[in-house]
Every structure is written in C-alpha cells, then in structure tokens.
Design a protein around this motif. Structure first.
Motif, PDB file in Angstrom:
ATOM      1  N   ASP A  14       4.388 -12.212   1.338  1.00  0.00           N
ATOM      2  CA  ASP A  14       3.544 -12.060   0.148  1.00  0.00           C
ATOM      3  C   ASP A  14       3.993 -10.864  -0.694  1.00  0.00           C
ATOM      4  OD1 ASP A  14       2.194 -14.199   1.100  1.00  0.00           O
ATOM      5  OD2 ASP A  14       0.380 -13.107   1.696  1.00  0.00           O
ATOM      6  N   ALA A  15       4.359  -9.781   0.005  1.00  0.00           N
ATOM      7  CA  ALA A  15       4.770  -8.570  -0.724  1.00  0.00           C
ATOM      8  C   ALA A  15       6.031  -8.851  -1.537  1.00  0.00           C
ATOM      9  CB  ALA A  15       5.021  -7.429   0.262  1.00  0.00           C
ATOM     10  N   LEU A  35       8.083  -8.977  -6.752  1.00  0.00           N
ATOM     11  CA  LEU A  35       9.141  -9.431  -7.661  1.00  0.00           C
ATOM     12  C   LEU A  35       8.594 -10.247  -8.827  1.00  0.00           C
ATOM     13  CD1 LEU A  35      12.057 -10.032  -5.193  1.00  0.00           C
ATOM     14  CD2 LEU A  35      11.790  -8.193  -6.829  1.00  0.00           C
ATOM     15  N   ALA A  36       7.365 -10.751  -8.674  1.00  0.00           N
ATOM     16  CA  ALA A  36       6.762 -11.494  -9.790  1.00  0.00           C
ATOM     17  C   ALA A  36       6.173 -10.535 -10.824  1.00  0.00           C
ATOM     18  CB  ALA A  36       5.683 -12.439  -9.281  1.00  0.00           C
ATOM     19  N   THR A  37       5.829  -9.305 -10.430  1.00  0.00           N
ATOM     20  CA  THR A  37       5.068  -8.467 -11.371  1.00  0.00           C
ATOM     21  C   THR A  37       5.642  -7.074 -11.631  1.00  0.00           C
ATOM     22  OG1 THR A  37       3.609  -7.641  -9.615  1.00  0.00           O
ATOM     23  CG2 THR A  37       2.895  -9.649 -10.751  1.00  0.00           C
ATOM     24  N   SER A  38       6.552  -6.575 -10.799  1.00  0.00           N
ATOM     25  CA  SER A  38       7.046  -5.207 -11.035  1.00  0.00           C
ATOM     26  C   SER A  38       7.992  -5.167 -12.233  1.00  0.00           C
ATOM     27  CB  SER A  38       7.792  -4.697  -9.801  1.00  0.00           C
ATOM     28  OG  SER A  38       8.575  -3.575 -10.156  1.00  0.00           O
ATOM     29  N   PRO A  39       7.878  -4.119 -13.057  1.00  0.00           N
ATOM     30  CA  PRO A  39       8.844  -3.974 -14.158  1.00  0.00           C
ATOM     31  C   PRO A  39      10.260  -3.681 -13.637  1.00  0.00           C
ATOM     32  CG  PRO A  39       7.280  -2.129 -14.116  1.00  0.00           C
ATOM     33  CD  PRO A  39       6.799  -3.117 -13.106  1.00  0.00           C
ATOM     34  N   LEU A  69      14.338   2.372  -3.407  1.00  0.00           N
ATOM     35  CA  LEU A  69      14.194   1.446  -4.535  1.00  0.00           C
ATOM     36  C   LEU A  69      13.294   0.266  -4.160  1.00  0.00           C
ATOM     37  CD1 LEU A  69      14.905   0.456  -7.383  1.00  0.00           C
ATOM     38  CD2 LEU A  69      16.982  -0.586  -6.434  1.00  0.00           C
ATOM     39  N   LEU A  70      13.502  -0.285  -2.955  1.00  0.00           N
ATOM     40  CA  LEU A  70      12.664  -1.404  -2.504  1.00  0.00           C
ATOM     41  C   LEU A  70      11.179  -1.022  -2.565  1.00  0.00           C
ATOM     42  CD1 LEU A  70      12.193  -4.122  -0.971  1.00  0.00           C
ATOM     43  CD2 LEU A  70      12.515  -2.836   1.127  1.00  0.00           C
ATOM     44  N   HIS A  71      10.869   0.177  -2.080  1.00  0.00           N
ATOM     45  CA  HIS A  71       9.460   0.590  -2.058  1.00  0.00           C
ATOM     46  C   HIS A  71       8.945   0.941  -3.455  1.00  0.00           C
ATOM     47  CE1 HIS A  71       8.508   0.067   2.156  1.00  0.00           C
ATOM     48  NE2 HIS A  71       9.820   0.203   2.302  1.00  0.00           N
ATOM     49  N   GLU A  72       9.844   1.311  -4.366  1.00  0.00           N
ATOM     50  CA  GLU A  72       9.430   1.516  -5.762  1.00  0.00           C
ATOM     51  C   GLU A  72       9.085   0.180  -6.413  1.00  0.00           C
ATOM     52  OE1 GLU A  72      12.022   5.535  -6.743  1.00  0.00           O
ATOM     53  OE2 GLU A  72      12.584   3.652  -7.721  1.00  0.00           O
ATOM     54  N   VAL A  73       9.860  -0.838  -6.079  1.00  0.00           N
ATOM     55  CA  VAL A  73       9.571  -2.175  -6.614  1.00  0.00           C
ATOM     56  C   VAL A  73       8.155  -2.587  -6.187  1.00  0.00           C
ATOM     57  CG1 VAL A  73      10.214  -4.623  -6.488  1.00  0.00           C
ATOM     58  CG2 VAL A  73      12.002  -2.893  -6.722  1.00  0.00           C
ATOM     59  N   MET A  74       7.834  -2.311  -4.920  1.00  0.00           N
ATOM     60  CA  MET A  74       6.500  -2.704  -4.437  1.00  0.00           C
ATOM     61  C   MET A  74       5.398  -1.844  -5.061  1.00  0.00           C
ATOM     62  SD  MET A  74       6.858  -3.636  -0.492  1.00  0.00           S
ATOM     63  CE  MET A  74       8.338  -2.966   0.214  1.00  0.00           C
ATOM     64  N   ALA A  75       5.673  -0.536  -5.167  1.00  0.00           N
ATOM     65  CA  ALA A  75       4.640   0.384  -5.672  1.00  0.00           C
ATOM     66  C   ALA A  75       4.316   0.107  -7.132  1.00  0.00           C
ATOM     67  CB  ALA A  75       5.102   1.830  -5.504  1.00  0.00           C
ATOM     68  N   THR A  76       5.277  -0.489  -7.872  1.00  0.00           N
ATOM     69  CA  THR A  76       5.054  -0.730  -9.293  1.00  0.00           C
ATOM     70  C   THR A  76       4.594  -2.170  -9.571  1.00  0.00           C
ATOM     71  OG1 THR A  76       7.426  -1.139  -9.463  1.00  0.00           O
ATOM     72  CG2 THR A  76       6.664   1.052 -10.107  1.00  0.00           C
ATOM     73  N   GLU A  91       1.965  -5.246 -10.017  1.00  0.00           N
ATOM     74  CA  GLU A  91       0.689  -5.232 -10.746  1.00  0.00           C
ATOM     75  C   GLU A  91      -0.429  -4.685  -9.856  1.00  0.00           C
ATOM     76  OE1 GLU A  91       0.304  -8.395 -13.823  1.00  0.00           O
ATOM     77  OE2 GLU A  91      -1.216  -9.031 -12.363  1.00  0.00           O
ATOM     78  N   THR A  92      -0.498  -5.212  -8.623  1.00  0.00           N
ATOM     79  CA  THR A  92      -1.363  -4.595  -7.627  1.00  0.00           C
ATOM     80  C   THR A  92      -0.407  -3.873  -6.687  1.00  0.00           C
ATOM     81  OG1 THR A  92      -2.838  -6.478  -7.794  1.00  0.00           O
ATOM     82  CG2 THR A  92      -3.109  -5.068  -5.856  1.00  0.00           C
ATOM     83  N   ALA A  93      -0.418  -2.556  -6.754  1.00  0.00           N
ATOM     84  CA  ALA A  93       0.587  -1.772  -6.003  1.00  0.00           C
ATOM     85  C   ALA A  93       0.557  -2.111  -4.518  1.00  0.00           C
ATOM     86  CB  ALA A  93       0.317  -0.296  -6.209  1.00  0.00           C
ATOM     87  N   ILE A  94       1.739  -2.282  -3.949  1.00  0.00           N
ATOM     88  CA  ILE A  94       1.843  -2.547  -2.513  1.00  0.00           C
ATOM     89  C   ILE A  94       2.459  -1.313  -1.876  1.00  0.00           C
ATOM     90  CG2 ILE A  94       2.850  -4.055  -0.757  1.00  0.00           C
ATOM     91  CD1 ILE A  94       3.137  -6.161  -3.114  1.00  0.00           C
ATOM     92  N   VAL A  95       1.688  -0.674  -1.025  1.00  0.00           N
ATOM     93  CA  VAL A  95       2.153   0.576  -0.419  1.00  0.00           C
ATOM     94  C   VAL A  95       2.039   0.454   1.093  1.00  0.00           C
ATOM     95  CG1 VAL A  95       1.769   3.070  -0.289  1.00  0.00           C
ATOM     96  CG2 VAL A  95       1.415   1.872  -2.454  1.00  0.00           C
ATOM     97  N   PHE A  96       3.158   0.579   1.775  1.00  0.00           N
ATOM     98  CA  PHE A  96       3.146   0.472   3.236  1.00  0.00           C
ATOM     99  C   PHE A  96       3.099   1.846   3.898  1.00  0.00           C
ATOM    100  CE2 PHE A  96       4.927  -3.789   2.326  1.00  0.00           C
ATOM    101  CZ  PHE A  96       4.088  -4.546   3.121  1.00  0.00           C
TER     102      PHE A  96
END
Ligand code: PMV
Length: 328
Positions: free
Chosen positions: A211-212, A217-221, A256-263, A265-270
């Motif tokens: 899901d992450a 990848l659908a919403t991060s700038p 970079l991978l974790h920046e993609v997730m953090a940015t 639309e709904t931030a994903i932070v592990f």
C-alpha cells in the motif's frame, strides 16, 4: 495488452503447468534479502513488474524454511502456529499456490522463519521464494533459477531476489509480458561489507509495503524523480569499488525512498523515535571518522553497513549503545 498471471505462469512452465505432484512432500530454504538499492513501484498490470531494477544482499542462514505436503485440505502453519484460513498470510499463500495447482490438489504448508520476528526483515521475500522452491520439488519441475525468480516475483516482488545468496541484481526488464524481468547473482566486484540489523522497538506496521508503494508513488511530488534518481543510484552502486562510495549511495537511496513516502498526500512514516535517533547516531559516528552507513526498508529498523575491517570498532560502539542487533 499485458498478460494475465495464468498466461504468464503457463508460458514459463509449459506442459508442467498444473501437472500433478510427483512426490508426497518436499522442502526448501531460501534466505531473506536486504535491498541496497531499493525496489519501489510497480508497472501497470498483474505481473508484479517493477518500475526500477534493484540490488540486494541475501542474509545467509536467516530466511524461511518451508515444507509442503499433499493433504486432504489446504492449511498453513507459520512459526508453529496454524494460520486461520481467512488470515491475510494464509490467503496470500494459497492465492499463490492456486496459480500452479493441479485439479483437486490440496496442500499443507509448514513454514518457519529463522529471522527473529522483531528484526522486521522481509519474511515475504524468503517466504515466497521458499514456498515456490518447495513446490518445485513437489512437482518435479526442472526450471532455471532465473525462471524460478520470475515466478517467485508473483508472490512478492522482492522474493525474486531471494533465490540466491550474496549480491543479487533484479532486472526490471522492458517487456509487457514480463519475460525479461528476472533476478540473477550480481557479478560486479563490489567492496566487501558487513551488516548489522538493529533490533529497534517494533510496533505493528501501520501500512503494508504494497500500500505504501502504491500510495506514495501515486501522490508524492517526488514520484517522477524517484525512478530517474534510483537508476542513477544503481549505476553508481554497481561501479563502487570503495566501501565509502557504496555506503554513501546506499544511504542516499534509502533516504530518498523515505522522502517519497513522507511527501505522499497522506504522509507515510515508518520511523520510530529510535529510528530517528539511530540515523543521527550513524551520521555522528561517520563524522567522527567511522566508515558506517545505514539503509531502511518499509519499517522502523535500520540496517547498518560497514567494512569487515571496522567490525571490532562497530561491535564495541553498538554494545556501548546497548542495542540488540543481528550480525549478517
Ligand atoms: O517485495 P515487497 O512488495 O515486500 O516490497 C519490498 C520493498 C522494500 O523492502 C522497501 C524494498 C526492497 O527492494 O526490498
């Protein structure tokens, strides 16, 4: 038009597809793997075709041991516990086996992970690779490892890399039918390194990597930038002949991978607070001259990389910091 999973599997197995088992029971072991340059993102379709190629190292004795037996009914046991048939693990196992099942065949699957659960080291990678390898034994298939990797990918993308020890390169391929998307041992003479998997505090994962991957990848700038920079990271890693060059690009790729997730639309932070503190500590050690870098997957644990010559110093520093870890 892209192929269905059934078309793809039958294309690889030929007449062996859905043929009955040739044995009552078979077993296999496959190692877990840690990506140095990450797989993140799928191409459209059902074949688990990755957006990017990736590079990993397998974890030796840490992985999954699986026994598959012909049975009266489907059932799966994981680490000594019978899985409820409606659990997501059980459903994933049997959805995968459904791709190969001969008419009326039922299986009992007994699987044991040799990685401590708290390590948060991808057990789906070794799990699907071992399940497929055990099934290959049961069915008497004679497939090349490359073809095994192409089938294991249908269970979990990173399983494509768990059929070998050592460094493994998974080629994303270009074709829509997925037949050029496979992993193989990586021949590049990379500098030798050790890894420590830090056993930081584990919560239950809020988001699955599947899901992450999709949502980030659908919403991060940064989504458009990711495959371009990731590909550059991979090229750089394969050319690294010095540990520091390798460590630096491995860490940059994970950041970079974790920046993609953090940015997203709904931030994903592990990250847990321990993860944040340990990233700072690794950077601090490096500033003090220690050759140490980290990588991180879709979870809070960090994997620390260092050259074998630094083993003594790193072990001392880790034990002074009172952290449990797995040396791999
Ligand atoms: O194979 P999956 O769907 O569990 O995805 C794995 C994703 C990462 O572990 C974060 C990266 C990788 O290459 O293993």
């Amino acid at each position: 038009m892209s192929w269905t999973r059934e078309q793809y599997v039958s294309g690889i197995l030929g007449p062996a597809w859905r043929a009955p088992a040739v044995k009552e029971e078979a077993e296999a072991f496959c190692p877990s793997n840690i990506a140095l340059i990450k797989y993140w993102g799928k191409r459209p379709g059902d074949l688990n075709l990755p957006l990017v190629s990736s590079l990993s190292r397998s974890l030796g004795e840490y992985g999954t041991h699986t026994v598959i037996t012909l049975a009266k009914a489907d059932e799966a046991e994981m680490n000594g516990i019978l899985l409820p048939s409606e659990s997501s693990e059980s459903r994933q196992i049997f959805a995968f086996l459904d791709l190969f099942r001969a008419w009326g065949e039922k299986y009992r699957v007994v699987t044991r992970n040799t990685v401590p659960t708290a390590a948060g080291v991808a057990s789906s990678a070794s799990g699907f690779a071992a399940l497929l390898s055990a099934l290959a034994g049961l069915k008497g298939w004679t497939l090349q490892p490359r073809e095994m990797s192409m089938l294991a990918r249908l269970g979990s993308g990173s399983a494509a890399r768990s059929l070998w020890q050592g460094l493994v390169l998974w080629h994303k391929g270009e074709r829509e039918d997925g037949l050029d998307c496979y992993a193989e041992p990586c021949g590049a003479p990379l500098p030798d390194f050790d890894m420590a998997v830090l056993l930081l505090k584990q919560g239950r994962k809020a988001v699955s990597s599947r899901d992450a991957m999709r949502d980030s990848l659908a919403t991060s700038p940064l989504a458009a930038e990711w495959p371009v920079r990731q590909e550059a990271h991979l090229k750089q890693a394969l050319k690294a002949r010095d540990f520091k060059d390798l460590g630096a690009v491995v860490e940059e790729n994970a950041v970079l991978l974790h920046e993609v997730m953090a940015t997203a639309e709904t931030a994903i932070v592990f990250d847990s607070s321990a993860t944040v503190a340990w990233k700072a500590r690794v950077r601090e050690w490096r500033a003090q001259g220690m050759p140490v870098y980290f990588t991180q997957d879709a979870g809070p644990n960090l994997k620390v990389l260092f050259p074998p010559a630094a083993r003594g110093r790193i072990a001392q520093a880790l034990s002074a910091a009172q952290v449990d870890y797995l040396a791999v």
